[in-house]
Design an enzyme around this catalytic site. Structure first.
Site, PDB file in Angstrom:
ATOM      1  N   ARG A  22      75.531 -39.586 -50.166  1.00  0.00           N
ATOM      2  CA  ARG A  22      75.673 -39.673 -48.253  1.00  0.00           C
ATOM      3  C   ARG A  22      76.334 -41.725 -48.700  1.00  0.00           C
ATOM      4  NH1 ARG A  22      72.616 -40.886 -44.997  1.00  0.00           N
ATOM      5  NH2 ARG A  22      74.639 -40.562 -42.828  1.00  0.00           N
TER       6      ARG A  22
ATOM      7  N   TYR B 136      72.354 -33.043 -44.991  1.00  0.00           N
ATOM      8  CA  TYR B 136      72.909 -33.268 -45.720  1.00  0.00           C
ATOM      9  C   TYR B 136      72.468 -34.048 -47.196  1.00  0.00           C
ATOM     10  CZ  TYR B 136      74.721 -32.962 -41.343  1.00  0.00           C
ATOM     11  OH  TYR B 136      75.256 -32.491 -40.184  1.00  0.00           O
TER      12      TYR B 136
ATOM     13  N   TYR C 150      79.842 -42.781 -46.801  1.00  0.00           N
ATOM     14  CA  TYR C 150      79.430 -43.470 -45.242  1.00  0.00           C
ATOM     15  C   TYR C 150      78.801 -44.387 -45.829  1.00  0.00           C
ATOM     16  CZ  TYR C 150      79.235 -38.377 -45.163  1.00  0.00           C
ATOM     17  OH  TYR C 150      79.863 -37.146 -45.023  1.00  0.00           O
TER      18      TYR C 150
ATOM     19  N   ARG D 274      70.378 -33.197 -38.384  1.00  0.00           N
ATOM     20  CA  ARG D 274      69.819 -33.557 -39.086  1.00  0.00           C
ATOM     21  C   ARG D 274      68.431 -34.161 -38.395  1.00  0.00           C
ATOM     22  NH1 ARG D 274      72.873 -38.037 -41.104  1.00  0.00           N
ATOM     23  NH2 ARG D 274      74.660 -37.230 -39.357  1.00  0.00           N
TER      24      ARG D 274
ATOM     25  N   GLU E   5      72.740 -28.043 -31.455  1.00  0.00           N
ATOM     26  CA  GLU E   5      73.126 -27.100 -32.423  1.00  0.00           C
ATOM     27  C   GLU E   5      72.781 -28.210 -33.346  1.00  0.00           C
ATOM     28  OE1 GLU E   5      77.155 -26.807 -32.757  1.00  0.00           O
ATOM     29  OE2 GLU E   5      77.423 -25.076 -30.957  1.00  0.00           O
ATOM     30  N   PRO E   6      71.088 -29.055 -33.084  1.00  0.00           N
ATOM     31  CA  PRO E   6      70.625 -29.823 -34.222  1.00  0.00           C
ATOM     32  C   PRO E   6      70.416 -29.375 -35.701  1.00  0.00           C
ATOM     33  CG  PRO E   6      69.027 -28.579 -33.202  1.00  0.00           C
ATOM     34  CD  PRO E   6      70.724 -28.271 -32.938  1.00  0.00           C
TER      35      PRO E   6
ATOM     36  N   CYS F 195      80.064 -41.840 -63.860  1.00  0.00           N
ATOM     37  CA  CYS F 195      80.814 -43.004 -64.091  1.00  0.00           C
ATOM     38  C   CYS F 195      82.011 -42.844 -63.314  1.00  0.00           C
ATOM     39  CB  CYS F 195      81.462 -42.837 -65.457  1.00  0.00           C
ATOM     40  SG  CYS F 195      80.061 -42.045 -66.906  1.00  0.00           S
ATOM     41  N   GLU F 196      81.503 -44.084 -62.066  1.00  0.00           N
ATOM     42  CA  GLU F 196      82.257 -44.814 -60.859  1.00  0.00           C
ATOM     43  C   GLU F 196      81.140 -45.538 -60.469  1.00  0.00           C
ATOM     44  OE1 GLU F 196      84.404 -42.734 -58.435  1.00  0.00           O
ATOM     45  OE2 GLU F 196      84.588 -41.502 -59.468  1.00  0.00           O
TER      46      GLU F 196
HETATM   47  N1  LLP Z   1      77.235 -28.436 -34.762  1.00  0.00           N
HETATM   48  C1  LLP Z   1      78.720 -28.817 -35.230  1.00  0.00           C
HETATM   49  C2  LLP Z   1      79.872 -27.811 -34.566  1.00  0.00           C
HETATM   50  C3  LLP Z   1      78.628 -30.005 -36.269  1.00  0.00           C
HETATM   51  O1  LLP Z   1      80.183 -29.832 -36.648  1.00  0.00           O
HETATM   52  C4  LLP Z   1      77.536 -30.345 -36.512  1.00  0.00           C
HETATM   53  C5  LLP Z   1      77.862 -31.748 -37.873  1.00  0.00           C
HETATM   54  C6  LLP Z   1      76.217 -30.090 -35.983  1.00  0.00           C
HETATM   55  C7  LLP Z   1      75.892 -29.013 -34.983  1.00  0.00           C
HETATM   56  C8  LLP Z   1      75.290 -30.641 -36.255  1.00  0.00           C
HETATM   57  O2  LLP Z   1      75.255 -32.319 -36.440  1.00  0.00           O
HETATM   58  P1  LLP Z   1      73.278 -32.523 -36.523  1.00  0.00           P
HETATM   59  O3  LLP Z   1      72.431 -32.890 -35.372  1.00  0.00           O
HETATM   60  O4  LLP Z   1      73.072 -32.515 -38.373  1.00  0.00           O
HETATM   61  O5  LLP Z   1      74.455 -34.369 -36.638  1.00  0.00           O
HETATM   62  N2  LLP Z   1      77.275 -35.161 -43.614  1.00  0.00           N
HETATM   63  C9  LLP Z   1      77.634 -35.732 -42.583  1.00  0.00           C
HETATM   64  C10 LLP Z   1      77.230 -34.841 -41.310  1.00  0.00           C
HETATM   65  C11 LLP Z   1      78.272 -34.477 -40.918  1.00  0.00           C
HETATM   66  C12 LLP Z   1      78.042 -33.487 -39.823  1.00  0.00           C
HETATM   67  C13 LLP Z   1      79.337 -32.778 -39.518  1.00  0.00           C
HETATM   68  N3  LLP Z   1      78.991 -31.876 -38.337  1.00  0.00           N
HETATM   69  C14 LLP Z   1      76.356 -37.323 -42.866  1.00  0.00           C
HETATM   70  O6  LLP Z   1      76.621 -36.742 -44.418  1.00  0.00           O
HETATM   71  O7  LLP Z   1      76.303 -37.939 -42.341  1.00  0.00           O
END
Ligand code: LLP
Length: 420
Positions: free
Chosen positions: A317, A375, A321, A281, A278-279, A347-348
């Site tokens: 982001r 994201y 973070y 990013r 489930e990629p 304004c932050e």
């Molecule tokens: N599968 C599930 C169940 C997830 O919760 C996520 C991400 C993914 C797959 C995909 O993960 P990835 O391959 O993108 O790492 N907003 C944060 C990242 C939150 C990720 C949430 N879940 C950021 O900007 O770093």
């Protein structure tokens, strides 16, 4: 630049064959720019490493849900991972198939379950016993059996930022490892559920393979127990989470990552099982940049600021973070650099995009905030009544507007004032 789709030609940043300066000129800023070629190559890296194996790539829609982006993946035969019925609607509108879509998320509503069951999604990744009961009821009311896998929390440390680490006991996600076997038995006893798989997702921006192998060891041990209890587990879903290079991180290459996981599964004697990825990013992150224009330079005693027209509402982001995104000039200047905090107009004090960056810039110059494809736009908001940015997809020499810039009047079109 972290991805060759974005590169300089004679000192001018290009996205594939198109100058970023001309894109900003034509479409305005802030502007998200995606490269079709970068999206395609990242997906191919996953798909090629899966070839000949019973493995399926499900694009995590949450990372970038623009229809054009999803459509690029759908055309290549991708599956999708969704977390809301809104994302399901996007997948279908972009040409994706429900039967190749998995539905994740810790708080699915009954209405969302109904929609997904009617559409025919491939699997529900369920995270708790109450959710199993709710899904069983919804399936019963529709005269169906819902395919389920349980998201198990393997309690491994993904060694990433605490906000995006999800596989520890202290996280809200998944069924505790110690409860999983019993929870599977409960699921199996529910007449309108069909247990088909097991699932985990240990976090995001993970730059090492070892946490995945630890999680897999635990998951596969559980699979053996569950099958000893008389259920059959067709697929193992390893979630997403593979990191990208924002700065100097050195995550494994996509192909190496996939091959390492598949080899580990094989070695453990589970080579016949379907494996789901489930990629998010790693497919889209380095396929996008955010273009912004410098409005003002504000020198100060302690800090100097480059105030740009993009803000935390466009790219959350850094504020959320303290994430690092490289910031580079669109047109290189042959002049000495000065140190700036790159900040937006919101304004932050938290509205910053980059701190202590050495840049040779003048007001009116364009900057590119790199690695903004994941994201980025999806987390943008209308805070300070700021219309959300436009999005562009570049394909070779062509650039297409794939989302119009919002207009202020759209932002309050659904609001009304009291009649008296
Ligand atoms: N599968 C599930 C169940 C997830 O919760 C996520 C991400 C993914 C797959 C995909 O993960 P990835 O391959 O993108 O790492 N907003 C944060 C990242 C939150 C990720 C949430 N879940 C950021 O900007 O770093």
């Amino acid at each position: 630049m972290s991805d060759s789709a974005f590169h300089y030609v004679d000192g001018v940043l290009h996205a594939e064959g198109v100058s970023a300066a001309s894109l900003a000129q034509q479409f305005g800023t802030p502007l998200y720019v995606y490269s079709r070629d970068a999206l395609t190559r990242a997906y191919r890296a996953y798909a090629d490493a899966c070839a000949g194996r019973p493995a399926v790539v499900h694009v995590a829609v949450k990372a970038n849900s623009n229809l054009a982006v999803l459509n690029v993946f759908a055309r290549m035969g991708a599956g999708f991972d969704i977390v809301s019925s809104g994302e399901l609607a996007r997948v279908l509108a972009a040409g994706g198939k429900a039967e190749n879509t998995v539905f994740s998320g810790v708080g699915k509503s009954a209405a969302e379950m109904r929609e997904a069951l009617e559409a025919g999604v491939k699997c529900f990744n369920v995270e708790s016993i109450p959710e199993l009961h709710a899904l069983n009821e919804v399936a019963k009311s529709l005269g169906k059996r819902a395919p389920v896998s349980l998201r198990v929390n393997p309690d491994v440390d993904a060694k990433t930022h605490p906000y995006i680490s999800t596989g520890l006991k202290s996280n809200k996600f998944g069924v505790a490892f110690s409860d999983a076997r019993a929870t599977y038995r409960e699921a199996h006893a529910m007449p309108n559920l069909d247990v088909v798989g097991i699932d985990c997702h240990i976090g995001s921006q993970i730059t090492e393979i070892s946490p995945y192998l630890d999680a897999l060891d635990k998951l596969l041990e559980l699979v053996e127990q569950i099958e000893a209890d008389g259920m059959s587990i067709r697929h193992v879903d390893v979630g997403g989470g593979l990191g990208i290079t924002y700065d100097d991180e050195t995550p494994p290459d996509i192909g190496d990552f996939v091959r390492a996981l598949l080899a580990h599964i094989q070695k453990r004697g589970h080579g016949q099982r379907e494996v789901y990825f489930e990629p998010g990013r790693s497919l889209v992150g380095n396929a996008g940049v955010l273009l912004t224009r410098v409005e003002y330079l504000k020198p100060g005693e302690v800090k100097s600021f480059a105030i740009v027209d993009a803000a935390m509402n466009d790219l959350a982001r850094p504020a959320m973070y303290e994430a690092f995104h490289r910031i580079v000039p669109v047109v290189k200047r042959d002049a000495p650099a000065h140190r700036y905090d790159v900040v937006g107009p919101v304004c932050e004090s938290g509205d910053w995009l980059g701190r202590d960056r050495d840049l040779a810039v003048e007001p009116g110059d364009l900057l590119a905030i790199c690695s903004a494809g994941a994201y980025g736009f999806v987390m943008s908001s209308n805070y300070n009544t700021r219309p959300r940015a436009a999005e562009i997809m570049v394909d070779g020499e062509r650039a297409r507007l794939v989302r119009q810039r919002e207009e202020v009047r759209q932002l309050f079109a659904g609001e009304s004032i009291l009649p008296d």
